[in-house]
Design a protein around this motif. Sequence first.
Motif, short mmCIF file in Angstrom:
data_model
loop_
_atom_site.label_atom_id
_atom_site.label_comp_id
_atom_site.label_asym_id
_atom_site.label_seq_id
_atom_site.Cartn_x
_atom_site.Cartn_y
_atom_site.Cartn_z
N VAL A 134 0.91 -1.37 -0.03
CA VAL A 134 -0.15 0.14 -0.32
C VAL A 134 1.04 1.10 -0.25
CG1 VAL A 134 -1.54 -1.14 1.04
CG2 VAL A 134 0.08 0.24 2.78
N MET A 135 0.53 2.38 -0.70
CA MET A 135 1.43 3.50 -0.17
C MET A 135 1.56 4.05 0.82
SD MET A 135 -0.52 5.80 -3.68
CE MET A 135 0.09 7.43 -3.02
N PHE A 136 3.01 4.40 1.10
CA PHE A 136 3.19 5.50 2.65
C PHE A 136 2.45 6.05 3.08
CE2 PHE A 136 5.58 8.73 4.19
CZ PHE A 136 6.08 7.55 5.54
N ASN A 137 1.77 6.88 2.36
CA ASN A 137 0.85 8.05 3.40
C ASN A 137 0.05 7.76 3.60
OD1 ASN A 137 0.09 7.87 0.73
ND2 ASN A 137 -0.58 9.94 -0.11
N THR A 138 -0.66 6.20 3.17
CA THR A 138 -2.03 5.48 3.83
C THR A 138 -2.04 5.77 5.67
OG1 THR A 138 -1.39 3.62 3.46
CG2 THR A 138 -2.33 4.14 1.95
N THR A 151 5.28 2.64 10.30
CA THR A 151 5.68 2.30 9.44
C THR A 151 6.88 2.95 8.58
OG1 THR A 151 3.60 2.30 8.97
CG2 THR A 151 5.26 2.12 7.38
N VAL A 152 7.52 3.77 9.20
CA VAL A 152 8.54 4.04 9.02
C VAL A 152 9.84 3.59 9.87
CG1 VAL A 152 10.68 6.40 9.25
CG2 VAL A 152 8.40 6.67 8.58
N GLU A 153 10.00 3.96 10.75
CA GLU A 153 10.66 2.30 11.62
C GLU A 153 10.53 1.04 10.70
OE1 GLU A 153 10.80 4.57 15.42
OE2 GLU A 153 9.41 2.66 15.68
#
Length: 325
Positions: A134-138, A151-153
């Motif tokens: 899925v897109m990161f910004n979700t 999610t970033v970690e």
Amino acid sequence: MLAGLLVLGAGAAAWAYLRLDGNIRGVDIDQALGDDRPARSTAAPAPSPYGDASPLPAGPLNLLVLGSDSRSGAENRKLGGGPEGGARSDTAMVVHLDAGRTSATVVSIPRDTLVDRPSCPAEDGDTTRPASGVMFNTAYEVGGPVCAVKTVEALTGVRMDHYVEIDFAGFARLVDALGGVTVTTREDIDDDRSHLTLDAGTHHLDGEQALALARTRYDVGDGSDLNRITLQQDLVRALVRQITALDLPADPAALFRAADALTGGLTTDTGLDSLGELASLARSLEGLTADRVTTVTMPVLPAPSDPNRVVPDEPEAGRLWASLT
């Protein structure tokens, strides 16, 4: 007379502190995520350059900085459009401060990156469902700051020591409070969606124009998010140059205007959600200048499943993140 002025001055200082401190919204990310996270960097404090007994932090630090396209409030809706209550991470940057805090690396994460989004704790006590591809910004859209950090970690393997989010209106107000920013565009821009028209060359932009530049995408290069990231990185360097040139500590009125603009649109983790904590971080960065800020983008490749999306280019992306630990 002098006593009266001192009382008035003390009263104004107290009012300013309470206003700025009250502007900041804090989110307890550490409590929400617990111990199942990458290891935290250890940092020894440095002697304060002000000669007081309070040491300043000086070790390496990683911050997740998000620009949110929140539509809450009339000013944000005017600048960004969209429905009330909707919000995504329009811009995502991992800012790595090296030991000594005199140099920094800013790594942009394209919002179109396809990622595996982990299950995240939600504000209502429930958890979000994990999702693959899925897109990161979700992550921010479904789980707010906590899920964005998790999610970033998961993507980077790097602990985010702090979280900083600024909305559309806050960014525009900050640029105006700094007197605008000077940027050089590499090509003509005439973007109907961001409502920005600029000839190639050097321009001094006000807050609304700078925000439009940060959001410009479809009229630059091939219209991808990677081209917009280049413009955003130019803005980061321009902001650092402007802040350095103003010497804000020597001008209390200008310092208050900038601080009020910044904190008015700011959300942080609870480790930075007070004026004292933000001031300590700012003081530790006094040796950081624009020429010592390196901006890069996470290495990516077109996604096999969708040419309009990207995926991390390994092992290059992994090596980049490992360099920030």
